[in-house]
Write a protein that holds these residues in place. Sequence first.
Motif, PDB file in Angstrom:
ATOM      1  N   UNK A   1      98.262  71.703 229.336  1.00 52.06           N
ATOM      2  CA  UNK A   1      98.766  71.679 230.616  1.00 52.06           C
ATOM      3  C   UNK A   1      99.970  70.787 230.896  1.00 52.06           C
ATOM      4  N   UNK A   2      99.983  69.593 230.278  1.00 54.32           N
ATOM      5  CA  UNK A   2     100.853  68.825 230.256  1.00 54.32           C
ATOM      6  C   UNK A   2     102.041  68.982 229.543  1.00 54.32           C
TER       7      UNK A   2
ATOM      8  N   UNK B   1     108.657  73.460 230.832  1.00 53.05           N
ATOM      9  CA  UNK B   1     109.183  74.178 231.835  1.00 53.05           C
ATOM     10  C   UNK B   1     110.520  73.865 232.149  1.00 53.05           C
ATOM     11  N   UNK B   2     111.139  72.740 232.296  1.00 60.14           N
ATOM     12  CA  UNK B   2     112.473  72.706 232.477  1.00 60.14           C
ATOM     13  C   UNK B   2     113.311  72.580 231.380  1.00 60.14           C
ATOM     14  N   UNK B   3     113.174  72.541 230.390  1.00 64.98           N
ATOM     15  CA  UNK B   3     113.779  72.682 229.177  1.00 64.98           C
ATOM     16  C   UNK B   3     113.818  74.013 228.264  1.00 64.98           C
ATOM     17  N   UNK B   4     112.545  74.940 228.623  1.00 67.96           N
ATOM     18  CA  UNK B   4     112.340  76.071 227.898  1.00 67.96           C
ATOM     19  C   UNK B   4     112.746  77.142 228.658  1.00 67.96           C
ATOM     20  N   UNK B   5     113.292  78.312 227.739  1.00 65.91           N
ATOM     21  CA  UNK B   5     113.453  79.606 228.490  1.00 65.91           C
ATOM     22  C   UNK B   5     112.446  80.284 229.095  1.00 65.91           C
TER      23      UNK B   5
ATOM     24  N   UNK C   1     101.683  76.694 240.512  1.00 68.82           N
ATOM     25  CA  UNK C   1     102.762  76.805 241.359  1.00 68.82           C
ATOM     26  C   UNK C   1     104.122  77.361 240.716  1.00 68.82           C
ATOM     27  N   UNK C   2     104.053  77.012 239.432  1.00 68.49           N
ATOM     28  CA  UNK C   2     105.404  76.929 238.486  1.00 68.49           C
ATOM     29  C   UNK C   2     105.963  78.359 238.158  1.00 68.49           C
ATOM     30  N   UNK C   3     106.733  78.376 237.389  1.00 70.91           N
ATOM     31  CA  UNK C   3     107.241  79.797 236.918  1.00 70.91           C
ATOM     32  C   UNK C   3     106.764  79.934 235.373  1.00 70.91           C
ATOM     33  N   UNK C   4     105.395  79.212 235.100  1.00 74.21           N
ATOM     34  CA  UNK C   4     104.873  79.537 233.917  1.00 74.21           C
ATOM     35  C   UNK C   4     104.033  80.835 234.052  1.00 74.21           C
ATOM     36  N   UNK C   5     104.061  81.633 232.855  1.00 74.71           N
ATOM     37  CA  UNK C   5     103.041  82.659 232.896  1.00 74.71           C
ATOM     38  C   UNK C   5     101.427  82.246 232.489  1.00 74.71           C
TER      39      UNK C   5
END
Length: 332
Positions: A166-167, A173-177, A200-204
């Motif tokens: 998770x870390x 997240x900020x660098x990956x597509x 809460x983030x954009x991760x699936x």
Amino acid sequence: MSQPELYDVTIIGAGPVGLYTAFYSGLRAMKTKLIDAEPAVGGKVRYFYPEKIIRDIGGSPEIKGHELIANLKKQAETFQPTIVCNEKIVHLEQLPGGNFILESESGTQHFSKTVIIACGSGTYEVNPLEAENTANFPSQLHYSLTDLEAFRDKKIVISGGGNAALDAALTLLPVAKSVQVIYRGDDLKGHEETVRELKRSNATIHVAHNIERLSGEADKLRQVMIRCKETGRTQTVPCDAIFVGHGVKVELGAMRNWGFDTEEWGITVDSLMQTSIPGIFACGDVACYPRKIRIILAGLHEGPIAVNSAVKFLEPQAADEAMVSTHHESFE
Ligand SMILES: Cc1cc2nc3c(=O)[nH]c(=O)nc-3n(C[C@H](O)[C@H](O)[C@H](O)COP(=O)(O)OP(=O)(O)OC[C@H]3O[C@@H](n4cnc5c(N)ncnc54)[C@H](O)[C@@H]3O)c2cc1C
């Protein structure tokens, strides 16, 4: 052949705690040697999360792992301890007369009047990703995040649901597509706040799924096939690189046979960081006592206690602790 030099204290483990312990040991004018099995200092921080932002060091609201280690290394070098890397200590024995001999896997011997064990959870070996075709894409399988730029604009799959995974997801997240987390368990099991932040983030997030197969062209990874454990259904997830956060096999190894009391997670110490063998002390993740907190800051407190105990072991009349550094002659 001449006998190797005798040190006042030898610290096994140059993770964050060993490094700070070496600094404090210098403050106490102890002739200090610091030994680590890895090719460089920094312990788990260097190995697993050099790019992560650490937020639980008092006075440093945000600091990247590698920056913290660079600072600790610089601080450790203040009193010029001898630092030895690539030496895994496998044998420790008390000689007649009281000094200790430490032997590394390669057979090198080190001599010391006292020993401080700051070896974290011991040496570690990552648990691999077990899926079809992993051998075809070795350069796209990552077990630690050492260079964030390598992940820029990439479609990343994270395998695992614990803190390491998770870390890594939050760091990438900020660098990956895109970031997709695949976890075989029914719910993520990292620290509460980390899990909340990720949700809460954009991760699936795919829980109750396993990565079954990797595929691509030649050695270029393009996708992974994942399978739902409950329904058996499969789906394809686009993927340029995988971070594997399956935890590590940690092992105190030979240390368990060195004669001091140990527990499941490490070495039993009292409030002075003394092990059950006089002259041997422990601090950091390896030191076990009730309500122990395994974070860097806890070890940065225990290291100086261990050093003070070593000083008093060698010279019972010595002061209980060092002067604060501002009053120390080296900084005047
Ligand atoms: C994924 C992850 C994220 C984390 N995030 C945070 C965080 O945000 N904040 C925080 O405070 N803590 C965090 N932690 C915990 C933190 O990393 C540890 O508390 C800290 O590293 C303990 O430091 P240490 O020096 O005691 O041990 P380690 O960092 O484990 O270092 C021990 C060193 O001893 C060496 N060693 C072991 N055995 C031998 C041997 N036989 N001979 C020679 N050398 C040996 C190892 O090679 C290693 O370099 C995290 C841990 C993980 C796994």
